[in-house]
Design a protein around this motif. Structure first.
Motif, short mmCIF file in Angstrom:
data_model
loop_
_atom_site.label_atom_id
_atom_site.label_comp_id
_atom_site.label_asym_id
_atom_site.label_seq_id
_atom_site.Cartn_x
_atom_site.Cartn_y
_atom_site.Cartn_z
N ALA A 18 0.75 -1.19 -0.06
CA ALA A 18 0.00 0.11 -0.16
C ALA A 18 0.95 1.32 0.13
N VAL A 19 0.77 2.17 -0.87
CA VAL A 19 1.33 3.51 -1.10
C VAL A 19 0.44 4.57 -0.58
N VAL A 20 0.81 5.25 0.46
CA VAL A 20 0.11 6.22 1.09
C VAL A 20 0.86 7.75 0.96
N THR A 21 0.06 8.51 0.02
CA THR A 21 0.86 9.56 -0.44
C THR A 21 0.49 10.99 0.33
N LEU A 22 1.10 11.85 0.89
CA LEU A 22 0.53 13.26 1.18
C LEU A 22 0.47 14.02 -0.10
N VAL A 23 -0.65 14.52 -0.22
CA VAL A 23 -0.71 15.41 -1.55
C VAL A 23 -0.99 16.57 -1.49
N ARG A 24 -0.72 17.51 -0.41
CA ARG A 24 -0.72 18.80 -0.41
C ARG A 24 0.79 19.44 -0.62
N GLY A 25 1.28 19.00 -1.79
CA GLY A 25 2.67 19.09 -2.05
C GLY A 25 2.95 20.78 -2.40
N GLU A 26 1.97 21.73 -2.78
CA GLU A 26 2.21 23.01 -2.93
C GLU A 26 2.29 23.76 -1.51
N LYS A 27 1.91 23.00 -0.36
CA LYS A 27 2.23 23.58 1.01
C LYS A 27 3.23 22.71 1.46
N HIS A 28 4.16 21.98 0.90
CA HIS A 28 5.16 21.22 1.38
C HIS A 28 4.45 20.17 2.76
N ASN A 29 3.21 19.70 2.25
CA ASN A 29 2.31 18.66 2.72
C ASN A 29 2.43 19.16 4.29
N ALA A 30 2.06 20.40 4.59
CA ALA A 30 2.04 21.01 5.94
C ALA A 30 0.47 20.66 6.41
N ILE A 74 2.08 3.17 14.15
CA ILE A 74 2.52 1.80 15.01
C ILE A 74 1.38 0.92 15.13
N GLN A 75 0.17 1.15 15.17
CA GLN A 75 -0.98 0.17 15.36
C GLN A 75 -1.39 -0.41 14.05
N VAL A 76 -0.72 -0.09 12.95
CA VAL A 76 -0.93 -0.95 11.61
C VAL A 76 -0.44 -2.13 11.84
N PRO A 90 -6.34 -7.26 5.47
CA PRO A 90 -5.79 -8.70 5.42
C PRO A 90 -4.93 -8.72 4.07
N SER A 91 -5.28 -8.03 3.02
CA SER A 91 -4.64 -8.24 1.90
C SER A 91 -3.30 -7.38 1.70
N VAL A 92 -2.85 -6.57 2.82
CA VAL A 92 -2.01 -5.47 2.75
C VAL A 92 -0.76 -6.27 3.57
N ARG A 93 0.24 -6.24 2.83
CA ARG A 93 1.57 -6.99 3.33
C ARG A 93 2.73 -6.10 3.89
N ALA A 94 2.63 -4.53 3.25
CA ALA A 94 3.67 -3.60 3.74
C ALA A 94 3.06 -2.07 3.35
N VAL A 95 3.43 -1.18 3.94
CA VAL A 95 3.05 0.21 3.49
C VAL A 95 4.18 1.04 3.31
N VAL A 96 4.07 1.86 2.28
CA VAL A 96 5.07 2.90 2.07
C VAL A 96 4.33 4.35 2.22
N ILE A 126 7.06 1.92 6.00
CA ILE A 126 8.26 2.46 5.79
C ILE A 126 8.03 3.92 5.19
N VAL A 127 8.77 4.74 5.60
CA VAL A 127 8.38 6.16 5.34
C VAL A 127 9.75 6.49 4.62
N ALA A 128 9.44 7.11 3.36
CA ALA A 128 10.27 7.88 2.49
C ALA A 128 10.38 9.47 2.77
N ILE A 129 11.32 9.97 3.22
CA ILE A 129 11.84 11.25 3.39
C ILE A 129 12.70 11.86 2.61
N HIS A 130 11.94 13.15 2.06
CA HIS A 130 12.76 13.94 1.27
C HIS A 130 12.42 15.55 1.77
N GLY A 131 13.13 16.40 1.28
CA GLY A 131 12.92 17.79 1.68
C GLY A 131 12.92 18.16 3.17
#
Length: 270
Positions: free
Chosen positions: A17-29, A104-106, A49-55, A111-116
């Protein structure tokens, strides 16, 4: 909840599962809809049950620049009274805390990908993940002290597992900004990569190819007893979790794949 999308959730056929913060014009504030939708995303994925990992990652120039103070102040959600409100079925945390603590409870690794920029509340959300991968030049800060505040989004449940208390205090008291490279040296992030999203997806795919029964129990084991002083309870939990999966179809599938060299075929946890 606002109709304006702040968070996108996509679940692939491989269970990532890919979770994307999509307020990019505000640096996802973090405004109120962002908080609400982050919590909703974590709840959607918590026991799926079908989710094995989250990004978890952010669009645009930053992962998350922290609190949108002006917006949040206008909602009335930053009052002493509201901060003491507990939300969710377990009544453990307020809304901003849930945006970090609910990862934590998921049941599966996050896995968190960090930039900027990854500041304040953004960093605390990242700390709710199991693994953090950052660009070497990412900017991270426990920034609340700069605004005369203390970090209060679950950091007491995350940071003590990552670094000694003196380092945590130094970063908190000063609010200084550290690079992704220094953050890895300090323990704030797991490792650095030039393309953290690709690295996170690669790791998630690797985890998704392991027994989902074992992965979920491994996460639970560490979350439940990593810092406990009750050795008997910790050792018993190891045994109880192992007893739940040994000899079951997914464990047998893992052994079969390991011996044959063929890709494993797992069933979703019930």
């Amino acid at each position: 909840m606002s109709d304006e999308q702040r968070v996108r959730v996509q679940i692939g056929d491989d269970g990532v599962a890919v979770v994307t913060l999509v307020r990019g014009e505000k640096h996802n504030a973090l405004d109120l809809p962002m908080f609400e939708q982050i919590v909703a995303a974590a709840q959607q994925l918590r026991d799926a049950p079908s989710v094995r990992a989250v990004v978890l990652h952010g669009e645009g120039k930053s992962f998350c620049s922290g609190l949108d103070v002006v917006s949040m102040m206008s909602t009335g959600r930053l009052t002493p009274e509201s901060l003491l409100d507990r939300e969710g079925e377990d009544g453990l945390a307020n809304l901003p805390q849930r945006a970090a603590f609910d990862w934590i409870q998921v049941a599966v690794p996050v896995i968190v990908a960090i930039h900027g920029n990854c500041f304040g509340g953004g960093l605390q959300i990242a700390l709710g993940g199991d693994v953090r991968i950052a660009t070497p030049d990412a900017k991270l800060s426990i920034m609340e002290m700069r605004w005369g505040l203390v970090p209060d989004m679950g950091i007491t449940q995350t940071l003590p597992r990552l670094m000694p208390i003196d380092r945590a205090k130094e970063l908190t008291y000063t609010g200084r900004v550290v690079s992704g490279t220094e953050a890895a040296e300090l323990g704030l992030v797991t490792r650095v990569a030039d393309d953290p999203l690709s690295a996170a997806l690669e790791l998630a795919t690797e985890i998704a190819n392991k027994s989902p029964d074992a992965v979920r129990r491994a996460k639970r084991m560490y979350e439940d007893v990593w810092q406990t002083d009750d050795r008997a309870a910790a050792l018993l939990l190891e045994s109880e979790l192992q007893a739940q999966i040994i000899g079951k179809p997914n464990q047998i599938a893992a052994v079969t794949a390991g011996m044959s060299g063929e890709p494993p075929v797992f069933t979703d946890p019930s």
